[in-house]
Design a protein around this motif. Sequence first.
Motif, PDB file in Angstrom:
ATOM      1  N   VAL A 111       0.841  -1.202   0.000  1.00 45.52           N
ATOM      2  CA  VAL A 111       0.000   0.000   0.000  1.00 45.52           C
ATOM      3  C   VAL A 111       0.873   1.248   0.000  1.00 45.52           C
ATOM      4  N   SER A 112       0.606   2.158  -0.927  1.00 44.18           N
ATOM      5  CA  SER A 112       1.281   3.455  -0.943  1.00 44.18           C
ATOM      6  C   SER A 112       0.427   4.487  -0.209  1.00 44.18           C
ATOM      7  N   ARG A 113       0.992   5.646   0.022  1.00 42.43           N
ATOM      8  CA  ARG A 113       0.246   6.723   0.686  1.00 42.43           C
ATOM      9  C   ARG A 113      -1.020   7.071  -0.086  1.00 42.43           C
ATOM     10  N   GLU A 114      -0.912   7.063  -1.408  1.00 41.94           N
ATOM     11  CA  GLU A 114      -2.027   7.473  -2.257  1.00 41.94           C
ATOM     12  C   GLU A 114      -3.104   6.405  -2.383  1.00 41.94           C
ATOM     13  N   ASP A 115      -2.809   5.187  -1.943  1.00 43.76           N
ATOM     14  CA  ASP A 115      -3.781   4.095  -2.046  1.00 43.76           C
ATOM     15  C   ASP A 115      -4.836   4.124  -0.948  1.00 43.76           C
ATOM     16  N   VAL A 116      -4.569   4.831   0.148  1.00 48.27           N
ATOM     17  CA  VAL A 116      -5.443   4.766   1.319  1.00 48.27           C
ATOM     18  C   VAL A 116      -6.728   5.550   1.055  1.00 48.27           C
ATOM     19  N   ASP A 117      -7.868   4.892   1.300  1.00 51.25           N
ATOM     20  CA  ASP A 117      -9.183   5.509   1.090  1.00 51.25           C
ATOM     21  C   ASP A 117      -9.771   6.101   2.364  1.00 51.25           C
ATOM     22  N   LEU A 118      -9.546   5.421   3.506  1.00 53.33           N
ATOM     23  CA  LEU A 118     -10.148   5.841   4.768  1.00 53.33           C
ATOM     24  C   LEU A 118      -9.138   5.721   5.891  1.00 53.33           C
ATOM     25  N   VAL A 119      -9.127   6.706   6.783  1.00 55.45           N
ATOM     26  CA  VAL A 119      -8.343   6.652   8.020  1.00 55.45           C
ATOM     27  C   VAL A 119      -9.325   6.794   9.176  1.00 55.45           C
ATOM     28  N   LEU A 120      -9.404   5.760  10.013  1.00 58.29           N
ATOM     29  CA  LEU A 120     -10.316   5.750  11.153  1.00 58.29           C
ATOM     30  C   LEU A 120      -9.526   5.980  12.431  1.00 58.29           C
ATOM     31  N   CYS A 121     -10.066   6.786  13.314  1.00 57.49           N
ATOM     32  CA  CYS A 121      -9.384   7.162  14.546  1.00 57.49           C
ATOM     33  C   CYS A 121     -10.190   6.667  15.743  1.00 57.49           C
ATOM     34  N   THR A 122      -9.604   5.780  16.549  1.00 63.00           N
ATOM     35  CA  THR A 122     -10.306   5.350  17.761  1.00 63.00           C
ATOM     36  C   THR A 122     -10.366   6.466  18.791  1.00 63.00           C
ATOM     37  N   HIS A 123      -9.307   7.284  18.847  1.00 65.70           N
ATOM     38  CA  HIS A 123      -9.288   8.441  19.740  1.00 65.70           C
ATOM     39  C   HIS A 123      -8.072   9.302  19.378  1.00 65.70           C
ATOM     40  N   MET A 124      -8.084  10.542  19.851  1.00 64.38           N
ATOM     41  CA  MET A 124      -7.131  11.531  19.351  1.00 64.38           C
ATOM     42  C   MET A 124      -5.936  11.740  20.280  1.00 64.38           C
ATOM     43  N   HIS A 125      -5.314  10.647  20.701  1.00 59.96           N
ATOM     44  CA  HIS A 125      -4.070  10.736  21.450  1.00 59.96           C
ATOM     45  C   HIS A 125      -2.890  10.693  20.491  1.00 59.96           C
ATOM     46  N   THR A 126      -1.753  11.110  21.017  1.00 56.10           N
ATOM     47  CA  THR A 126      -0.576  11.340  20.177  1.00 56.10           C
ATOM     48  C   THR A 126      -0.105  10.112  19.416  1.00 56.10           C
ATOM     49  N   ASP A 127      -0.298   8.912  19.978  1.00 51.81           N
ATOM     50  CA  ASP A 127       0.160   7.689  19.326  1.00 51.81           C
ATOM     51  C   ASP A 127      -0.921   7.038  18.473  1.00 51.81           C
ATOM     52  N   HIS A 128      -1.933   7.833  18.108  1.00 55.08           N
ATOM     53  CA  HIS A 128      -3.019   7.311  17.276  1.00 55.08           C
ATOM     54  C   HIS A 128      -3.324   8.189  16.064  1.00 55.08           C
ATOM     55  N   VAL A 129      -2.736   9.367  16.014  1.00 61.03           N
ATOM     56  CA  VAL A 129      -3.021  10.280  14.894  1.00 61.03           C
ATOM     57  C   VAL A 129      -1.755  10.830  14.236  1.00 61.03           C
ATOM     58  N   GLY A 130      -0.590  10.380  14.671  1.00 59.94           N
ATOM     59  CA  GLY A 130       0.650  11.033  14.264  1.00 59.94           C
ATOM     60  C   GLY A 130       0.951  10.992  12.775  1.00 59.94           C
ATOM     61  N   TRP A 131       0.654   9.873  12.129  1.00 55.61           N
ATOM     62  CA  TRP A 131       0.951   9.779  10.703  1.00 55.61           C
ATOM     63  C   TRP A 131      -0.169  10.352   9.839  1.00 55.61           C
ATOM     64  N   ASP A 132      -1.142  11.008  10.451  1.00 54.26           N
ATOM     65  CA  ASP A 132      -2.118  11.744   9.634  1.00 54.26           C
ATOM     66  C   ASP A 132      -1.403  12.817   8.817  1.00 54.26           C
TER      67      ASP A 132
END
Length: 296
Positions: A111-132
């Motif tokens: 999977v490349s960066r451009e292949d991703v269709d959806l990013v789901l977030c369980t919660h907005m802590h630093t170790d869950h959203v960093g590669w957004d």
Amino acid sequence: MTDDLTSRLVTRVGDVEVWQVPELVLPTSVRWLLPDAERAAVDAAKEWLQPHFMDANGYLLQSIHTYLLKTPDAVVLIDTGVGNQKRRGGGIPAFDMLDTPFLERLRAAGVSREDVDLVLCTHMHTDHVGWDAYLDGDEWRPTFPRARHLFARPEYDHFAATTQAAAPTQQLWQDSIEPVVKAGLVDVVEPDYQVAPGIRLEPSFGHTPGHVSVKVESAGQSAVFTGDAMHSPLQAALPHLRCALGGPEEPARHARLEILQRYAGTETLLFGAHFAFPCGGRLRREGDAFRIDALS
């Protein structure tokens, strides 16, 4: 840390491939994570915790990773780890200014960066959203430029309202959330939102005010990705104990017990955001508590 940080196929849930794309693994003291744990209870759980979720020295293996779902129709990420070049002072020094080949590991999973269709977030802590978002020169840009980034409304509203209250939260917002907001890639949805056929959010408020789990169902099989409702499979054996990372104690315990009671003894596989590979397995009751039998 462990050097075993290759992307791996975890399992298939019907027609959905589940991959783990790792960032790092941190051996963690039981006493640090669960300060009230008694040695006898921990020793009793070693039989099923080792070798996957606890090492030979008795340290819990805490993984920071992204789940990659390959469905027949979409490429989906669940949580995006810490990210590179993020200033992260505070309780976990290993998160500060990471420089890992995470995107190469994602590509190794096909999977490349451009292949991703959806990013789901369980919660907005630093170790869950960093590669957004990633650092491009001196500007933070969306890492996955085609993807819709979904946040549960109670979670998003809480963190949006508190960004100015503390410097770490403000930093997180600026280097991870704001870039996808400005790019028009964010959808704020209800916490029980049907994301796509066979994928929906489930409220599991507690660790954070709008924490959600992700339920996947396909071809008669199912799995639930529980975010930080539990940080270690050991909490299945000791579900009532407070956790150093658990958030407000009573809501966090309630959410944890609700998940354990709902899925114990069912065919639904359970995966935690920080469970080391194979990331989870089948949940069952054991006396007055529970255990997780790791996938083989």
